[in-house]
Motif scaffolding. Structure first.
Motif, PDB file in Angstrom:
ATOM      1  N   ALA A 148      12.319  91.159  41.256  1.00 37.12           N
ATOM      2  CA  ALA A 148      11.588  92.375  41.574  1.00 37.12           C
ATOM      3  C   ALA A 148      12.210  92.985  42.821  1.00 37.12           C
ATOM      4  O   ALA A 148      12.935  92.307  43.558  1.00 37.12           O
ATOM      5  CB  ALA A 148      10.107  92.062  41.823  1.00 37.12           C
ATOM      6  N   PRO A 149      11.963  94.264  43.055  1.00 40.16           N
ATOM      7  CA  PRO A 149      12.481  94.876  44.279  1.00 40.16           C
ATOM      8  C   PRO A 149      12.035  94.092  45.510  1.00 40.16           C
ATOM      9  O   PRO A 149      10.884  93.665  45.601  1.00 40.16           O
ATOM     10  CB  PRO A 149      11.856  96.277  44.250  1.00 40.16           C
ATOM     11  CG  PRO A 149      11.628  96.553  42.795  1.00 40.16           C
ATOM     12  CD  PRO A 149      11.250  95.235  42.194  1.00 40.16           C
ATOM     13  N   GLY A 150      12.953  93.907  46.434  1.00 44.54           N
ATOM     14  CA  GLY A 150      12.643  93.157  47.634  1.00 44.54           C
ATOM     15  C   GLY A 150      13.019  91.693  47.560  1.00 44.54           C
ATOM     16  O   GLY A 150      12.847  90.954  48.538  1.00 44.54           O
ATOM     17  N   MET A 151      13.533  91.248  46.412  1.00 43.84           N
ATOM     18  CA  MET A 151      13.941  89.847  46.276  1.00 43.84           C
ATOM     19  C   MET A 151      15.012  89.510  47.297  1.00 43.84           C
ATOM     20  O   MET A 151      15.938  90.288  47.527  1.00 43.84           O
ATOM     21  CB  MET A 151      14.458  89.580  44.864  1.00 43.84           C
ATOM     22  CG  MET A 151      15.047  88.188  44.672  1.00 43.84           C
ATOM     23  SD  MET A 151      15.554  87.878  42.956  1.00 43.84           S
ATOM     24  CE  MET A 151      14.012  87.223  42.319  1.00 43.84           C
ATOM     25  N   THR A 152      14.915  88.327  47.901  1.00 41.84           N
ATOM     26  CA  THR A 152      15.893  87.876  48.880  1.00 41.84           C
ATOM     27  C   THR A 152      16.437  86.514  48.479  1.00 41.84           C
ATOM     28  O   THR A 152      15.977  85.894  47.504  1.00 41.84           O
ATOM     29  CB  THR A 152      15.276  87.770  50.287  1.00 41.84           C
ATOM     30  OG1 THR A 152      14.452  86.594  50.350  1.00 41.84           O
ATOM     31  CG2 THR A 152      14.454  88.996  50.637  1.00 41.84           C
ATOM     32  N   VAL A 153      17.381  86.037  49.275  1.00 42.35           N
ATOM     33  CA  VAL A 153      17.970  84.726  49.018  1.00 42.35           C
ATOM     34  C   VAL A 153      16.919  83.624  49.102  1.00 42.35           C
ATOM     35  O   VAL A 153      17.038  82.591  48.430  1.00 42.35           O
ATOM     36  CB  VAL A 153      19.134  84.457  49.997  1.00 42.35           C
ATOM     37  CG1 VAL A 153      18.642  84.348  51.427  1.00 42.35           C
ATOM     38  CG2 VAL A 153      19.916  83.211  49.606  1.00 42.35           C
ATOM     39  N   ILE A 154      15.869  83.821  49.868  1.00 43.28           N
ATOM     40  CA  ILE A 154      14.806  82.814  49.953  1.00 43.28           C
ATOM     41  C   ILE A 154      14.140  82.630  48.600  1.00 43.28           C
ATOM     42  O   ILE A 154      13.865  81.499  48.166  1.00 43.28           O
ATOM     43  CB  ILE A 154      13.783  83.209  51.029  1.00 43.28           C
ATOM     44  CG1 ILE A 154      14.428  83.136  52.420  1.00 43.28           C
ATOM     45  CG2 ILE A 154      12.527  82.335  50.959  1.00 43.28           C
ATOM     46  CD1 ILE A 154      13.565  83.686  53.540  1.00 43.28           C
ATOM     47  N   ASP A 155      13.898  83.720  47.891  1.00 48.29           N
ATOM     48  CA  ASP A 155      13.297  83.638  46.557  1.00 48.29           C
ATOM     49  C   ASP A 155      14.201  82.900  45.581  1.00 48.29           C
ATOM     50  O   ASP A 155      13.737  82.070  44.790  1.00 48.29           O
ATOM     51  CB  ASP A 155      13.000  85.042  46.028  1.00 48.29           C
ATOM     52  CG  ASP A 155      11.969  85.782  46.865  1.00 48.29           C
ATOM     53  OD1 ASP A 155      10.799  85.369  46.868  1.00 48.29           O
ATOM     54  OD2 ASP A 155      12.351  86.771  47.525  1.00 48.29           O
ATOM     55  N   THR A 156      15.500  83.205  45.613  1.00 49.26           N
ATOM     56  CA  THR A 156      16.404  82.580  44.644  1.00 49.26           C
ATOM     57  C   THR A 156      16.672  81.117  44.971  1.00 49.26           C
ATOM     58  O   THR A 156      16.761  80.280  44.069  1.00 49.26           O
ATOM     59  CB  THR A 156      17.741  83.350  44.562  1.00 49.26           C
ATOM     60  OG1 THR A 156      18.348  83.403  45.849  1.00 49.26           O
ATOM     61  CG2 THR A 156      17.519  84.753  44.033  1.00 49.26           C
ATOM     62  N   VAL A 157      16.796  80.778  46.255  1.00 55.07           N
ATOM     63  CA  VAL A 157      17.059  79.386  46.630  1.00 55.07           C
ATOM     64  C   VAL A 157      15.937  78.477  46.138  1.00 55.07           C
ATOM     65  O   VAL A 157      16.182  77.417  45.556  1.00 55.07           O
ATOM     66  CB  VAL A 157      17.240  79.253  48.151  1.00 55.07           C
ATOM     67  CG1 VAL A 157      17.098  77.796  48.596  1.00 55.07           C
ATOM     68  CG2 VAL A 157      18.610  79.776  48.558  1.00 55.07           C
ATOM     69  N   ALA A 158      14.694  78.865  46.360  1.00 57.08           N
ATOM     70  CA  ALA A 158      13.566  78.050  45.896  1.00 57.08           C
ATOM     71  C   ALA A 158      13.574  77.901  44.382  1.00 57.08           C
ATOM     72  O   ALA A 158      13.083  76.898  43.836  1.00 57.08           O
ATOM     73  CB  ALA A 158      12.255  78.679  46.356  1.00 57.08           C
TER      74      ALA A 158
END
Length: 263
Positions: A148-158
């Motif tokens: 979603a808009p605003g996704m960051t590396v923190i979201d993908t790493v988890a």
């Protein structure tokens, strides 16, 4: 930073995504205080759960290997995840599209290790010595969180660095036989070349990607073991895939093709 109870809740929610078939909202929006250390701790616990339920770690993946993707995700370095055995799928066998949530496809080069490799201090020359052979590969990117808009590396790493699966070719090549930086790859979907690029787009050389990951994992006490497969990162833009699509990753320099299809 999150407390341990909140981390445990996120892990439980990620596990439950496979039952609900509904991706989680962005963790960075649900938990504004979440940090990168939390994300890696969540990933580690997620993988530990799978191992406790009979899976084995068979390798690792590197993502965000291009500057453009790092800038898009707000990261200053690549990300990574362990990959369990169920994430490696046979070549040229139909894959059920519905096993994924929002799948994208990438093409990349996979390294298979012949000896142990552990950071810190791993150099590209150490990777060359420790590699048995490389293979052509297709990675299926997938999302249990977002996107979603605003996704960051923190979201993908988890979220296992957004790894859904990998399909490896069966044409092993030795690194001494060609200049890996100059390998050109094409992503062919339903007979049409959709993307193409050079392996040098991956941190200048996929060998550098493996060295970076060995050093990064060394911080966690993790060692590459003989037989581990390392996905080094895509050198073309990821594309969505739908049921009915046939995908070929085609490489020159003798690496050849790897084929898969979605049903």
């Amino acid at each position: 930073m999150l407390d341990q109870d909140t981390r445990n809740k996120v892990v439980a929610d990620l596990i439950n995504v496979y039952n609900t078939r509904k991706a989680l909202p962005l963790l960075t929006q649900t938990y504004p205080s979440i940090g990168l250390d939390d994300a890696y701790a969540i990933q580690e616990a997620f993988v530990a759960h799978m191992v406790a339920n009979g899976r084995t770690v068979r390798g690792y993946k590197v993502g965000l290997t291009s500057k453009a993707m790092q800038e898009m995700s707000g990261s200053t370095e690549p990300d990574f995840s362990a990959m369990t055995d169920d994430l490696f799928l046979p070549e040229d066998m139909p894959i059920e599209h519905q096993r994924f949530f929002r799948p994208l496809i990438e093409i990349e080069i996979a390294f298979v290790m012949k000896s142990t490799l552990k950071g810190p201090g791993v150099l590209p020359v150490d990777v060359l010595r420790a590699t048995d052979f490389v293979l052509p590969a297709i990675e299926v990117v997938d999302f249990r969180v977002g996107p979603a808009p605003g996704m960051t590396v923190i979201d993908t790493v988890a979220d296992l660095a957004a790894c859904g699966a990998a399909v490896l070719g069966a044409n092993p090549c030795r690194l001494a036989d060609f200049d890996l930086r100059r390998v050109r790859g094409q992503m062919i979907v339903n007979g049409k070349v959709e993307q193409e690029g050079l392996a040098s787009a991956v941190l200048g050389n996929p060998v550098t990607s493996v060295a970076w990951l060995a050093n990064k994992l060394g911080e966690f006490g993790i060692t590459f073991e003989p037989g581990h497969t390392i996905l080094t990162g895509s050198f073309v833009r990821a594309m969505p895939v739908k049921a009915g699509d046939e995908v070929i990753a085609r490489f020159d320099s003798g690496l050849g093709d790897v084929l898969t299809s979605f049903v």
